[in-house]
Design a protein around this motif. Structure first.
Motif, PDB file in Angstrom:
ATOM      1  N   LEU A 183       0.817  -1.204   0.000  1.00 50.29           N
ATOM      2  CA  LEU A 183       0.000   0.000   0.000  1.00 50.29           C
ATOM      3  C   LEU A 183       0.856   1.263   0.000  1.00 50.29           C
ATOM      4  O   LEU A 183       1.941   1.289   0.592  1.00 50.29           O
ATOM      5  CB  LEU A 183      -0.916   0.027   1.228  1.00 50.29           C
ATOM      6  CG  LEU A 183      -1.973  -1.073   1.327  1.00 50.29           C
ATOM      7  CD1 LEU A 183      -2.716  -0.959   2.648  1.00 50.29           C
ATOM      8  CD2 LEU A 183      -2.945  -0.994   0.156  1.00 50.29           C
ATOM      9  N   GLU A 184       0.361   2.310  -0.633  1.00 49.59           N
ATOM     10  CA  GLU A 184       1.013   3.614  -0.540  1.00 49.59           C
ATOM     11  C   GLU A 184       0.900   4.094   0.903  1.00 49.59           C
ATOM     12  O   GLU A 184      -0.133   3.939   1.550  1.00 49.59           O
ATOM     13  CB  GLU A 184       0.334   4.613  -1.473  1.00 49.59           C
ATOM     14  CG  GLU A 184       0.976   6.000  -1.454  1.00 49.59           C
ATOM     15  CD  GLU A 184       0.294   6.965  -2.394  1.00 49.59           C
ATOM     16  OE1 GLU A 184       0.580   8.178  -2.312  1.00 49.59           O
ATOM     17  OE2 GLU A 184      -0.546   6.517  -3.211  1.00 49.59           O
ATOM     18  N   LYS A 185       1.989   4.673   1.412  1.00 51.39           N
ATOM     19  CA  LYS A 185       1.998   5.092   2.812  1.00 51.39           C
ATOM     20  C   LYS A 185       1.833   6.596   2.938  1.00 51.39           C
ATOM     21  O   LYS A 185       2.483   7.369   2.234  1.00 51.39           O
ATOM     22  CB  LYS A 185       3.303   4.654   3.485  1.00 51.39           C
ATOM     23  CG  LYS A 185       3.282   4.797   5.012  1.00 51.39           C
ATOM     24  CD  LYS A 185       4.471   4.106   5.646  1.00 51.39           C
ATOM     25  CE  LYS A 185       4.388   4.138   7.154  1.00 51.39           C
ATOM     26  NZ  LYS A 185       5.542   3.465   7.788  1.00 51.39           N
ATOM     27  N   LEU A 186       0.934   7.000   3.821  1.00 50.70           N
ATOM     28  CA  LEU A 186       0.742   8.418   4.091  1.00 50.70           C
ATOM     29  C   LEU A 186       1.944   8.947   4.862  1.00 50.70           C
ATOM     30  O   LEU A 186       2.460   8.293   5.767  1.00 50.70           O
ATOM     31  CB  LEU A 186      -0.538   8.630   4.904  1.00 50.70           C
ATOM     32  CG  LEU A 186      -1.840   8.212   4.214  1.00 50.70           C
ATOM     33  CD1 LEU A 186      -3.022   8.355   5.174  1.00 50.70           C
ATOM     34  CD2 LEU A 186      -2.077   9.037   2.956  1.00 50.70           C
ATOM     35  N   GLU A 187       2.374  10.154   4.513  1.00 51.59           N
ATOM     36  CA  GLU A 187       3.561  10.741   5.133  1.00 51.59           C
ATOM     37  C   GLU A 187       3.195  11.527   6.382  1.00 51.59           C
ATOM     38  O   GLU A 187       2.169  12.205   6.433  1.00 51.59           O
ATOM     39  CB  GLU A 187       4.271  11.657   4.128  1.00 51.59           C
ATOM     40  CG  GLU A 187       4.843  10.923   2.926  1.00 51.59           C
ATOM     41  CD  GLU A 187       5.609  11.842   1.998  1.00 51.59           C
ATOM     42  OE1 GLU A 187       5.759  13.038   2.347  1.00 51.59           O
ATOM     43  OE2 GLU A 187       6.060  11.382   0.940  1.00 51.59           O
ATOM     44  N   GLY A 188       4.052  11.436   7.377  1.00 46.76           N
ATOM     45  CA  GLY A 188       3.849  12.176   8.619  1.00 46.76           C
ATOM     46  C   GLY A 188       5.119  12.862   9.060  1.00 46.76           C
ATOM     47  O   GLY A 188       6.114  12.884   8.332  1.00 46.76           O
ATOM     48  N   ASP A 189       5.067  13.413  10.274  1.00 50.18           N
ATOM     49  CA  ASP A 189       6.234  14.109  10.819  1.00 50.18           C
ATOM     50  C   ASP A 189       6.684  13.530  12.156  1.00 50.18           C
ATOM     51  O   ASP A 189       7.512  14.108  12.847  1.00 50.18           O
ATOM     52  CB  ASP A 189       5.935  15.600  10.977  1.00 50.18           C
ATOM     53  CG  ASP A 189       4.761  15.859  11.922  1.00 50.18           C
ATOM     54  OD1 ASP A 189       4.145  14.879  12.395  1.00 50.18           O
ATOM     55  OD2 ASP A 189       4.470  17.038  12.197  1.00 50.18           O
ATOM     56  N   GLY A 190       6.116  12.371  12.526  1.00 57.12           N
ATOM     57  CA  GLY A 190       6.507  11.731  13.776  1.00 57.12           C
ATOM     58  C   GLY A 190       5.744  12.199  14.996  1.00 57.12           C
ATOM     59  O   GLY A 190       6.006  11.713  16.103  1.00 57.12           O
ATOM     60  N   ASN A 191       4.777  13.106  14.815  1.00 52.96           N
ATOM     61  CA  ASN A 191       4.051  13.650  15.967  1.00 52.96           C
ATOM     62  C   ASN A 191       2.729  12.939  16.262  1.00 52.96           C
ATOM     63  O   ASN A 191       2.112  13.197  17.297  1.00 52.96           O
ATOM     64  CB  ASN A 191       3.778  15.143  15.765  1.00 52.96           C
ATOM     65  CG  ASN A 191       5.025  15.973  15.938  1.00 52.96           C
ATOM     66  OD1 ASN A 191       5.892  15.644  16.745  1.00 52.96           O
ATOM     67  ND2 ASN A 191       5.149  17.048  15.167  1.00 52.96           N
ATOM     68  N   TYR A 192       2.272  12.103  15.368  1.00 54.03           N
ATOM     69  CA  TYR A 192       1.019  11.362  15.567  1.00 54.03           C
ATOM     70  C   TYR A 192      -0.122  12.304  15.990  1.00 54.03           C
ATOM     71  O   TYR A 192      -0.806  12.082  16.989  1.00 54.03           O
ATOM     72  CB  TYR A 192       1.203  10.267  16.625  1.00 54.03           C
ATOM     73  CG  TYR A 192       2.143   9.173  16.189  1.00 54.03           C
ATOM     74  CD1 TYR A 192       1.685   8.062  15.497  1.00 54.03           C
ATOM     75  CD2 TYR A 192       3.516   9.260  16.459  1.00 54.03           C
ATOM     76  CE1 TYR A 192       2.549   7.060  15.086  1.00 54.03           C
ATOM     77  CE2 TYR A 192       4.392   8.267  16.041  1.00 54.03           C
ATOM     78  CZ  TYR A 192       3.901   7.174  15.354  1.00 54.03           C
ATOM     79  OH  TYR A 192       4.760   6.188  14.943  1.00 54.03           O
ATOM     80  N   SER A 193      -0.306  13.348  15.211  1.00 51.48           N
ATOM     81  CA  SER A 193      -1.278  14.376  15.574  1.00 51.48           C
ATOM     82  C   SER A 193      -2.591  14.291  14.805  1.00 51.48           C
ATOM     83  O   SER A 193      -3.507  15.072  15.055  1.00 51.48           O
ATOM     84  CB  SER A 193      -0.671  15.768  15.364  1.00 51.48           C
ATOM     85  OG  SER A 193      -0.254  15.934  14.020  1.00 51.48           O
ATOM     86  N   PHE A 194      -2.701  13.352  13.868  1.00 52.38           N
ATOM     87  CA  PHE A 194      -3.924  13.254  13.061  1.00 52.38           C
ATOM     88  C   PHE A 194      -4.925  12.360  13.788  1.00 52.38           C
ATOM     89  O   PHE A 194      -4.634  11.214  14.103  1.00 52.38           O
ATOM     90  CB  PHE A 194      -3.613  12.690  11.675  1.00 52.38           C
ATOM     91  CG  PHE A 194      -4.738  12.849  10.694  1.00 52.38           C
ATOM     92  CD1 PHE A 194      -4.851  14.002   9.937  1.00 52.38           C
ATOM     93  CD2 PHE A 194      -5.684  11.855  10.530  1.00 52.38           C
ATOM     94  CE1 PHE A 194      -5.894  14.165   9.029  1.00 52.38           C
ATOM     95  CE2 PHE A 194      -6.726  12.003   9.629  1.00 52.38           C
ATOM     96  CZ  PHE A 194      -6.830  13.170   8.878  1.00 52.38           C
ATOM     97  N   PRO A 195      -6.138  12.863  14.051  1.00 52.11           N
ATOM     98  CA  PRO A 195      -7.074  12.113  14.901  1.00 52.11           C
ATOM     99  C   PRO A 195      -7.857  11.028  14.176  1.00 52.11           C
ATOM    100  O   PRO A 195      -8.180  11.143  12.995  1.00 52.11           O
ATOM    101  CB  PRO A 195      -8.030  13.213  15.390  1.00 52.11           C
ATOM    102  CG  PRO A 195      -8.063  14.197  14.241  1.00 52.11           C
ATOM    103  CD  PRO A 195      -6.653  14.202  13.680  1.00 52.11           C
ATOM    104  N   VAL A 196      -8.153   9.986  14.926  1.00 49.79           N
ATOM    105  CA  VAL A 196      -9.139   8.976  14.540  1.00 49.79           C
ATOM    106  C   VAL A 196     -10.331   9.190  15.462  1.00 49.79           C
ATOM    107  O   VAL A 196     -10.169   9.548  16.631  1.00 49.79           O
ATOM    108  CB  VAL A 196      -8.568   7.556  14.716  1.00 49.79           C
ATOM    109  CG1 VAL A 196      -9.638   6.494  14.487  1.00 49.79           C
ATOM    110  CG2 VAL A 196      -7.392   7.347  13.774  1.00 49.79           C
TER     111      VAL A 196
END
Length: 275
Positions: free
Chosen positions: A50-63
């Motif tokens: 799967l294509e992987k979504l890019e982040g910045d290591g902060n785990y700030s995107f909510p579920v």
């Protein structure tokens, strides 16, 4: 979380010195009050392909919606303990156009277990970027899940995803208002983050950071569960924070214990409290 300069607006009627209020030992619901949920591994994904979504290591995107999948999260994270969990893993976010409740639904899976979904606006934005039926891998963090003799905290999940092209969030737009700035039309999250970097040297940035922590938590499912409240409006949060600051409360104290903010909002709107 995020920034500031503004004349804080918002109606705030004079309030007499608050009377001491009896406070529940905790606003978290007892373990027995939470309904049981079935555990089911729904899918098997070839994550490596799967294509992987890019982040910045902060785990700030909510579920969101994790409260409906607490047993699945407990299976993944292990038994609850006195101190909450923090477990890194890989999740899959998939557009589910056949979902009978919402054709834009984007559920989140960990090890094949459905553990929540993207908020409606986030799901729509992801589909705009990835197209119908899009499916991505993304680094995730299972957090929370404490347990004492009387109370139990929920598990939550956040993603390491930095969606710069998504439209700005309500909290990002509130940052502009907090600093007395007009949010530009078609403001993106990336533009908001860039502007925040510029505001970090502002004398009121710390106050904004504290206010942002308050609104982020009290708008979240976990925060509303802990305080037994319905979702407050941004104006209600803004008015309560402004009034309490005028009464001499520091922004730091309000962020560290949000009871005063919640109590004032409930005083102004009793229907906010869940019965």
């Amino acid at each position: 979380m995020l920034k500031l300069l503004m004349q804080m607006f918002g109606a705030s009627k004079p309030r007499p010195s608050p009377k001491p209020k009896a406070k529940p030992a905790s606003r978290s619901k007892p373990v027995a009050d939470r309904p049981a949920q079935p555990i089911e591994r729904e899918r098997v994904f070839k994550v490596a392909g799967l294509e992987k979504l890019e982040g910045d290591g902060n785990y700030s995107f909510p579920v969101v919606g994790e409260s409906n999948y607490q047993k699945s999260l407990g299976l993944l994270a292990g038994p609850k303990e006195k101190v909450g969990k923090s477990i890194a893993c890989v999740a899959v976010v998939e557009h589910e156009p056949s979902n009978k409740w919402d054709s834009n639904a984007c559920p989140v899976f960990i090890d094949g277990y459905r553990i929540g979904h993207l908020a409606k606006d986030d799901a729509k934005d992801l589909i705009k970027v990835g197209g119908e039926g899009c499916c991505y891998a993304v680094d995730a963090l299972i957090k929370g899940g404490y347990k004492t003799s009387k109370y139990s905290g929920m598990f939550g999940v956040s993603l390491d995803f930095l969606p710069r092209q998504f439209p700005a969030t309500p909290i990002q737009k509130e940052m502009f208002r907090f600093f007395g700035l007009k949010p530009p039309s078609a403001l993106t999250r990336g533009e908001s983050w860039d502007r925040e970097e510029e505001l970090k040297t502002h004398e009121k940035y710390k106050e904004w950071s504290d206010f942002r922590l308050i609104i982020s938590y009290l708008l979240s499912e976990e925060g509303r569960e802990d305080y037994c409240i319905k979702k407050p409006s941004m104006k209600a949060l803004r008015d309560a924070f402004t009034q309490l600051r005028k009464e001499g409360h520091s922004s730091e104290s309000l962020a560290s214990s949000m009871d005063e903010v919640v109590e004032l909002m409930i005083d102004d709107n009793p229907n906010l409290e869940k019965v």
